[in-house]
Write an enzyme that holds these catalytic residues in place. Structure first.
Site, PDB file in Angstrom:
ATOM      1  N   SER A  94      51.138   2.565  12.681  1.00 18.61           N
ATOM      2  CA  SER A  94      52.106   2.512  11.576  1.00 18.61           C
ATOM      3  C   SER A  94      53.398   3.272  11.848  1.00 18.61           C
ATOM      4  CB  SER A  94      51.468   3.026  10.291  1.00 18.61           C
ATOM      5  OG  SER A  94      50.591   2.073   9.759  1.00 18.61           O
ATOM      6  N   ALA A  95      53.477   4.037  12.916  1.00 19.43           N
ATOM      7  CA  ALA A  95      54.773   4.599  13.287  1.00 19.43           C
ATOM      8  C   ALA A  95      55.776   3.486  13.566  1.00 19.43           C
ATOM      9  CB  ALA A  95      54.634   5.523  14.488  1.00 19.43           C
TER      10      ALA A  95
END
Length: 414
Positions: A94-95
């Site tokens: 999710s970065a």
């Protein structure tokens, strides 16, 4: 300066640490000696200058041989594993969302996208089931109301951009868009990716490659080119870290219950793509999933965030002061319908807070489920990136990343 540090357990940490940043090196070594790290890298930029660039351990989280050939640089590894190299990259989960958000912000900055406009202005099919008033800023602030899908997508369907976009457009919202927030763990990528396609005729990953990766010299991709496959380490779940003082931190009961209940919105949001894809395959790495499968070196992630807030190595900053202010203006705050904990979001970025502690109040960025983290802090001029192949349960505030953040805070204050 370049240096090599031998840590207990036959792990070598190599790289660069500028004078004054030694405690970041010490924290990174401590992640291996105290927190069970297998392979990782961390990088920090300060006012556009690289001050930390460290890597160590094995490039394969399970200690196996992995899928790719060795790259440039070198670091000793523990027994049975290919060493993490200077050029080793990793899926950051999710970065990736922070990179996707930046594309929309840059399109807004260039006059191509109005964040106050209804999504259906650019994507007419999206107005189905009462979503006609959903604004672009609602997508960025996780307020769109579509964190899950009634019929989850298979990994193959999720990689088909047309099918994924049609699924999220046809989904009825779980709450009135704009009235509340909940983490769009998987669907965030379908929403942002389709908006970029409608506006530019390009996929989000190809836009990143043309306008960000190549101009800035970033080791960062959404949709990994085949000739970069050699870089990527194999990821593997890690056991919980050793208990401190004989105690283990346990999640709150309500959070644990939400993840355990397959019918909860929490579980359904993360299972919008089900079953979970094998992230170690070429098919997954080549796909463009802007919520979940970006691939980067720590150096690339830190350089990206440094470029959002200032000039880097002579290159011009990406965001104007007005766009930067918009990026970190709070859109959502409070109990998160998906993550259950209290979260804070700006325009596509997590903001500093209890769920995701960053450097200081003005910091903005995004963690990746399992460990990775990238963020910027304009007031101190810091751009930070951390990537790992050892994945632990948890979406935010991984102990390894937090140990590094505390060390940076100890250097610059905050």
């Amino acid at each position: 300066m370049n240096e090599s540090v031998r840590a207990p357990g036959d792990v070598t940490v190599e790289g660069l640490v500028a004078p004054g940043y030694e405690q970041v090196r010490d924290a990174f070594v401590g992640n291996f000696t105290r927190l069970g790290e297998r392979g990782a890298a961390v990088a920090v930029y300060h006012d556009g200058r690289k001050v930390v660039d460290l890597w160590g351990g094995t490039r394969d989280g399970d200690g196996g041989t992995g899928d790719g050939a060795a790259g440039e640089g070198g670091a000793g590894a523990g027994p049975g594993g290919e060493p993490w190299r200077r050029g080793t990259a990793q899926i950051v989960r999710s970065a990736t969302k922070g990179v996707a958000a930046t594309v929309l912000l840059l399109l807004h900055q260039r006059g191509s996208l109005d964040l106050e406009a209804p999504v259906a202005t650019y994507w007419p099919e999206y107005k189905a089931h009462g979503k006609d008033a959903t604004r672009v800023r609602h997508l960025l602030g996780h307020r769109a109301g579509v964190p899950a899908l009634d019929t989850p997508l298979t990994p193959e369907a999720a990689r088909d951009l047309d099918r994924a976009a049609a699924a999220v457009a046809a989904q009825a919202p779980f709450w009135e868009p704009g009235t509340d927030h909940g983490y769009h763990a998987q669907t965030y990528g379908f929403l942002t990716g389709e908006l970029v396609r409608r506006l530019t005729g390009r996929t989000l990953g190809s836009w990143v490659a043309e306008h960000m990766e190549r101009p800035l010299g970033l080791d960062l991709w959404i949709g990994l080119p085949e000739d970069e496959e050699w870089r990527v380490g194999r990821i593997t779940p890690l056991a919980p870290p050793p208990a401190a003082n004989g105690l283990r931190l346990r999640p709150r009961r309500d959070i644990a219950a939400a993840y355990a209940d397959p019918h909860s919105l929490t579980s359904r949001a993360f299972a919008a793509v089900s079953p979970e894809a094998d992230e170690n395959t070429r098919a997954h790495r080549a796909a463009e999933l802007p919520a979940a499968n970006g691939i980067a070196t720590a150096r690339g992630l830190a350089r990206f965030y440094a470029a959002l807030i200032g000039d880097v190595d002579g290159g011009r900053r990406l965001l104007t002061p007005a766009t930067l202010a918009m990026a970190r203006t709070q859109e959502s705050e409070g109990p998160d319908r998906v993550l259950v904990a209290r979260t804070r979001f700006g325009a596509g970025f997590m903001l500093h807070g209890p769920a995701s502690p960053l450097l200081a109040e003005g910091s903005f960025g995004h963690p990746g489920r399992g460990g990775s983290l990238g963020f910027a802090d304009p007031e101190s001029g810091i751009g930070f990136g951390y990537v790992t192949n050892g994945l632990r349960k948890g979406v935010t505030a991984d102990p390894r990343a937090q140990a590094l953040v505390r060390a940076v805070r100890g250097v610059v204050g905050g």
